[in-house]
Scaffold this motif. Structure first.
Motif: not given
Length: 564
Positions: A268-284
């Motif tokens: 999840x941290x890697x996804x946040x840093x690399x902006x892997x999530x198309x929508x920030x809501x998904x990371x949330x």
């Protein structure tokens, strides 16, 4: 070979090409040979099928040379008595093709059997060596050998230096294999950048390096280099490719040692840093699913790492003196492979967050850094929490507190801005890790690093490098003593007398050096703006030099450890 000597061979053309390797020996009595040969053959013939026409003889030789045969040997007696036709000899000389005449009758079958047996024996020897290498590196993989051990074993098997470097051309592991570490590693980054691979494994003749990439799942992360004094053999190629495979597998296995929780947090941290999530809501949503709330919270990124080279002065590692460690290292943390060390650091940070009741995501970022996203309440004072948390992490990490560096990013109000906080925290931690001359703080923020920190972050920026060359290039090319004089003058705030005293020079001598500096640079040192510009350029130059020296020192240290 005895089978050839019995025919009393006489070289009549191409004597300077007798070192051409022979891949195979083929007896053939045809002139149309293009479709029958592949190159590298020694062609045996009695000449009975060769034409009388001189032009056709020349065409026959030209065709053989074009195919790339190693040479042509013709037996005298059946077609030609006493000597070969001059046209055949002339054509062979012009084509650079070794031409041999057997003056006595010889059994071609004896030559082919003798040569082919030797070729096959050599291939069997290569297969046996390849099998031994396979067994050796398989044992290293099963035993979970470190990168340093794999490199050391490869160098021992090759009898030559072996280097493992990352894609930034920094030496990760090194075994000199009887070579001089200083000579091998001097200017390594520049030499490594000049090597371009044509294929997965390639030999660079200019550097004498046999290089193969290291990676898995389609992603390379390093290169293994075998330093050769002569062109490598097929066995050398097999050796470094097996070493590269073992290193790649070892890295994968090391990462699998993470707990499922750490893996989930790291992903999840890697996804946040690399902006892997198309929508920030998904990371949330994913963060909340892991028990870390993000709405209406203060989200703070934290990056943890050990100081560069984990050393700082004449006493050795920071926190280490001549008599041994002044701090604690109950788990042998300092002797662990890099990634295992960071895994333990991530576990220590996660345990500290649980003890402080701080919801957080904690995982490894790479082989050097662990990261955490802290979720604090809206009315909590961050500095108080960070101070307590940093103290608890140091206690749980089990190393001298001075060894550990914690960088903290700006507070984010939403998951969308956490990436920026992580990038800032990572940069802060990297700069703080290189500031070995300062006392350790519980944690560092960007304002703590001031100008030196900014220049350290930008040290590889071409624009900063251009600025340094523009300000100091002429002086660097002229005399290094003038650089020292300028540094002393600027450090003294423009006080010439104080600078001369600090430089242990007579005032007239020091003042003359300042006048030379002004002439070379075409500037006025009495100008405050000029002094500021030059001072910034000097700090940037020192930051770049210190970074390069640290990489060379680390490589030499690891090479010395491998030797021991």
């Amino acid at each position: 070979m005895e089978a050839c000597r019995r025919g009393r061979p006489l070289v009549v053309a191409g004597a300077d090409r007798l070192d051409v390797p022979v891949r195979w020996v083929h007896a053939i009595e045809l002139t149309d040979v293009a479709q029958l040969l592949r190159g590298g053959e020694l062609v045996l013939s009695t000449g009975i099928a060769l034409p009388d026409d001189e032009r056709l003889l020349a065409a026959y030789i030209t065709e053989l040379a074009g195919i790339g045969v190693a040479g042509l040997a013709v037996e005298l007696g059946r077609r030609y008595a006493g000597s070969l036709p001059p046209a055949l000899i002339t054509a062979a000389r012009q084509a650079g093709l070794p031409l041999i005449a057997f003056e006595h009758e010889v059994a071609f079958i004896e030559i082919t059997e003798a040569v082919h047996a030797r070729i096959i024996d050599a291939q069997l020897d290569e297969l046996r060596v390849s099998e031994r290498l396979h067994e050796m590196f398989t044992e290293l993989s099963v035993a979970g050998a470190s990168a340093e051990e794999v490199v050391r074993q490869a160098a021992a098997l090759a009898g030559r230096p072996v280097i493992l470097a990352d894609l930034s051309h920094r030496v990760l592991a090194f075994s000199p294999g009887g070579g001089d570490p200083g000579q091998l590693l001097s200017g390594f980054a520049a030499r490594s950048r000049s090597v371009r691979l044509s294929g997965r494994t390639a030999y660079d003749e200019a550097s004498g390096w046999l290089v193969t990439p290291v990676g898995a799942r389609g992603e390379d992360w390093g290169r293994v280099i075998l330093v050769c004094s002569v062109p490598p053999s097929p066995t050398d190629t097999v050796l470094i490719e097996r070493a590269a495979t073992t290193l790649a597998l070892g890295r994968l296995l090391t990462r699998h040692r993470e707990s499922l929780e750490r893996q989930a947090h790291r992903t999840l941290i890697s996804g946040i840093i690399s902006q892997a999530h198309a929508d920030p809501a998904e990371a949330a949503v994913r963060s909340r699913a892991l028990g870390v709330p993000v709405d209406g919270r203060q989200l703070i990124a934290m990056v943890l790492r050990f100081r560069d080279r984990m050393a700082s002065g004449p006493g050795g590692p920071r926190g280490m003196g001549p008599g041994g460690p002044r701090g604690m290292d109950p788990g042998g943390l300092l002797g662990m492979p890099a990634h295992a060390r960071v895994l333990d650091l991530a576990d220590a940070a996660a345990a500290a967050c649980r003890a402080e009741r701080i919801p957080s995501l904690v995982g490894t970022l790479d082989d050097d850094r662990a990261g955490a996203m802290l979720s604090l309440g809206p009315r909590v004072e961050p500095d108080d929490v960070l101070t307590r948390l940093a103290t608890r992490i140091r206690d749980r990490a089990g190393v001298d507190p001075d060894l550990l560096v914690i960088g903290v990013g700006a507070t984010a109000g939403s998951i969308r801005d956490v990436r920026r906080s992580f990038l800032e925290a990572s940069q802060v931690a990297d700069v703080a890790a290189s500031r070995l001359d300062s006392a350790a703080a519980p944690f560092y923020r960007l304002p703590d690093l001031r100008l030196r920190g900014l220049l350290h972050l930008l040290r590889d920026d071409p624009r900063l490098q251009t600025f340094v060359e523009r300000e100091l290039g002429a002086l660097l090319a002229a005399d290094s003593a003038l650089i020292d004089a300028l540094a002393a003058y600027l450090a003294a705030g423009g006080n010439k007398a104080e600078a001369a005293k600090a430089s242990h020079l007579a005032r007239p001598t020091f003042y003359e050096r300042l006048r030379r500096i002004e002439r070379i640079l075409g500037t006025d040192l009495s100008s405050a703006e000029s002094r500021t510009s030059l001072h910034v350029a000097l700090l940037a130059l020192n930051a770049s030099r210190a970074s390069e020296q640290d990489r060379v020192s680390l490589a030499r240290s690891e090479g010395a450890n491998d030797t021991r």
